[in-house]
Design an enzyme around this catalytic site. Structure first.
Site, short mmCIF file in Angstrom:
data_model
loop_
_atom_site.label_atom_id
_atom_site.label_comp_id
_atom_site.label_asym_id
_atom_site.label_seq_id
_atom_site.Cartn_x
_atom_site.Cartn_y
_atom_site.Cartn_z
N ASP A 188 -81.95 16.01 -18.97
CA ASP A 188 -82.70 17.44 -19.08
C ASP A 188 -82.91 17.85 -20.28
O ASP A 188 -81.92 17.34 -21.14
CB ASP A 188 -81.63 18.60 -18.58
CG ASP A 188 -82.30 20.34 -17.76
OD1 ASP A 188 -83.05 20.35 -18.56
OD2 ASP A 188 -82.09 19.75 -16.59
N HIS A 239 -81.47 23.25 -8.65
CA HIS A 239 -80.61 23.89 -8.80
C HIS A 239 -80.24 25.28 -9.30
O HIS A 239 -79.16 26.08 -9.16
CB HIS A 239 -79.56 23.62 -10.34
CG HIS A 239 -80.50 23.33 -11.40
ND1 HIS A 239 -81.52 23.17 -11.96
CD2 HIS A 239 -79.81 23.63 -12.31
CE1 HIS A 239 -81.75 23.16 -12.32
NE2 HIS A 239 -81.46 24.43 -13.25
N ASP A 240 -81.62 26.24 -9.39
CA ASP A 240 -81.41 27.75 -9.25
C ASP A 240 -82.05 28.58 -8.11
O ASP A 240 -82.13 29.66 -8.20
CB ASP A 240 -82.74 27.91 -10.16
CG ASP A 240 -81.92 27.08 -12.16
OD1 ASP A 240 -80.92 26.96 -12.19
OD2 ASP A 240 -83.00 26.68 -12.85
C1 NOJ Z 1 -83.72 27.36 -17.00
C2 NOJ Z 1 -82.38 26.02 -15.93
O1 NOJ Z 1 -83.01 25.64 -14.94
C3 NOJ Z 1 -81.12 27.14 -15.68
O2 NOJ Z 1 -80.52 26.87 -15.10
C4 NOJ Z 1 -80.74 28.03 -17.03
O3 NOJ Z 1 -79.82 28.77 -16.34
C5 NOJ Z 1 -81.54 28.56 -18.01
N1 NOJ Z 1 -83.21 27.55 -17.66
C6 NOJ Z 1 -81.36 28.49 -19.20
O4 NOJ Z 1 -80.99 27.51 -19.88
#
Ligand code: NOJ
Length: 529
Positions: A52, A291-292
């Site tokens: 990442d 993960h989001d």
């Molecule tokens: C996108 C990421 O997938 C998320 O998990 C994160 O909170 C934000 N960007 C900020 O880095």
């Protein structure tokens, strides 16, 4: 390929997306030597590993920011977005923020620093100050860091919110609408004025001319098909593919927390448009989960009566699209959303901040919690379910968030031994992608766009044609209106998530959540298995 979410040293304000050292490993995960051992073992299995890359912002504990905030004349002051209070207003007073932009994690996107009496920009948490990409030193430092990881042997990067790195220098106020007190700054930093220039420069400085093959995937919220074509056109030298957000926002209204039912017709129209839009130029990434996002089977499927079958149906549909499919840990088991009882069960800064903001604005706590349970990011962040033992076999310690109690039933060990499991279905889909060139290269044609239950499409490569039929509903459905239904009825079934229909049954009738992939070929095209 494996994509690792951030494993760098981090105060963990945002689950590692707040990085305090780009060239190290967070001690909770080990040390650089452990990383090297992991990388060697991954390569030893003929696999690859992607890191990442989080360079829209750093942690406020990163030495760059510590130095930048040490004084207005610090040599690194300009590495971040520092601005004075609005003219005529005292810094730190309500309304004095340089713009009215809202942060993604609630409240203002600006934080006042009393020591130097200026504000810094943070599109995410106040512990995630935005880097100033206008400054060429920032860009050089990022490219050097990327080359350092490539020299170490990594195979590419997933680039966090990469379409936010170029901001409109004028920093105009945003429209105040559904966001309440704060304005929407997105028009001034999503796909900003210099974004393509930066990505092309990154490509030249980091990847061009380097032996080996690397994968680059940009996370791009608010990216249209037209923008994606620019980002992913190989001739432009930017990124291989992007993560677009359209299909994961169809069940949301004005804000992320304003939920409404997903209509299958909208999903098909959206994904179909992305397939068509990137058919000639560019490339799609394919995902239901990360993960989001909440768990796919809970969001798009039926995590109760038809959990196994709907998880397999969703997988079949996604993996048969044209593009690169991503599997998020536990998706291949049909892991579900978690039963969060109250706000204390959540760990994610986005959920916790939203709860505080919404309840203090008068929204009933139960209503806010209902949205968090449905769409909150912690649903995807409970530990991977390896087995039915304590903490799902994830750790012998105490995890930062409890395992989903359903790990007793849904876990890797149980599914390894069950040939009908979701896990085995994912493996079969991945094998099919390797054995059937039409899955990778075939043209995509959406069928039955107005059918309320069935997701149907064909993939065609030369003489080979695949038909994907999936009933994404809990009622029986008929797909006999597809073109050449009679011909397809006789075709070979390559993969299915349910036993074959009885000879007396119409072969194009689909049980709830049933999915099948048919194959037929004319001419001399050889089947490669
Ligand atoms: C996108 C990421 O997938 C998320 O998990 C994160 O909170 C934000 N960007 C900020 O880095």
């Amino acid at each position: 390929m494996i994509w690792l979410s951030p494993v760098y040293p981090s105060p963990q304000d945002d689950a590692g997306y707040d990085i305090s050292d780009y060239q190290g490993i967070e001690p909770v995960f080990g040390a650089l030597e452990d990383f090297d051992a992991l990388l060697a073992a991954v390569h030893g299995r003929g696999m690859k590993l992607v890191m990442d890359l989080v360079v829209n912002h750093t942690s406020d504990e990163h030495p760059w920011f510590v130095e930048s905030s040490s004084g207005r004349d610090s040599p690194r002051r300009d590495w971040y977005w520092w601005r004075p209070a609005r003219e005529g207003m005292a810094g730190g007073t309500p309304g004095a923020e340089p713009t009215n932009w809202r942060s993604f994690f609630s409240g203002s996107a600006w934080q006042y620093d009393p020591a130097t009496q200026e504000y810094y920009l943070h599109l995410f948490s106040r512990k995630q100050p935005d880097l100033n990409w206008e400054n060429p030193q920032v860009r050089d430092a990022v490219y050097a860091m990327m080359r350092w990881w490539l020299d170490r042997g990594v195979d590419g990067f997933r680039m966090d919110v990469i379409n936010m790195i170029s901001k409109d220098n004028a920093l105009p106020d945003g429209h105040v609408g559904p966001f309440g007190a704060w304005g929407d700054g997105r028009p001034y930093y999503l796909n900003g004025p210099r974004i393509h220039e930066y990505l092309q420069e990154m490509h030249r400085e980091v990847f061009a001319g380097r032996p080996g093959r690397f994968l680059t995937v940009g996370e791009t919220p608010g990216c249209t098909v037209e923008e994606a074509r620019l980002y992913t056109d190989p001739a432009r030298g930017e990124v291989d593919m992007v993560f677009q957000f359209e299909h994961v926002q169809l069940d949301q209204g004005d804000s992320r927390w304003d939920l409404r039912p997903l209509r299958l017709l909208d999903l098909k129209a959206s994904l179909g448009r992305w397939q068509a839009g990137l058919a000639q130029t560019g490339w799609n990434s394919l995902y239901w989960n990360n993960h989001d996002q909440p768990r796919a089977v809970s969001r798009f499927g039926d995590d109760q009566a038809y959990r196994v079958r709907s998880a397999k149906a969703l997988a079949t549909v996604l993996h048969l699209h044209r593009g690169t499919p991503y599997v998020y840990q536990g998706e291949e088991l049909g892991m579900t959303n978690a039963p969060f009882a109250g706000i204390d069960d959540f760990r994610d800064i986005e959920s916790i901040n939203h709860y505080a903001e919404a309840t203090s604005a008068g929204q009933p706590a139960e209503q806010v919690l209902a949205a968090l349970r449905t769409i909150g990011r912690d649903n995807a962040r409970t530990p991977m379910q390896w087995d039915g033992t304590a903490h799902a076999g994830f750790t012998t310690g105490v995890p930062w968030i409890p395992a989903n109690p359903n790990h007793a039933e849904i876990n890797v060990t149980a599914q390894e031994g069950d040939p009908q499991s979701v896990l085995h279905h994912y493996r079969a889909l991945i094998r099919l992608r390797h054995s059937e060139p039409a899955v990778v290269h075939g043209d995509f044609t959406m069928l039955l766009p107005n059918h309320e239950q069935i997701y149907a499409f064909t993939r065609r490569l030369g003489q080979v044609e695949l038909l994907v039929l999936a009933n994404l509903s809990s009622r029986t459905a008929m797909a006999d209106q597809i073109p050449d239904a009679g011909g397809w009825e006789r075709a070979e079934v390559l993969i299915a998530n349910s036993p074959p229909p009885e000879p007396s049954q119409h072969r194009l009738s689909l049980r709830p959540w049933e999915a099948r992939v048919y194959r037929r070929a004319s001419g001399g095209y050889p089947r490669q298995v």
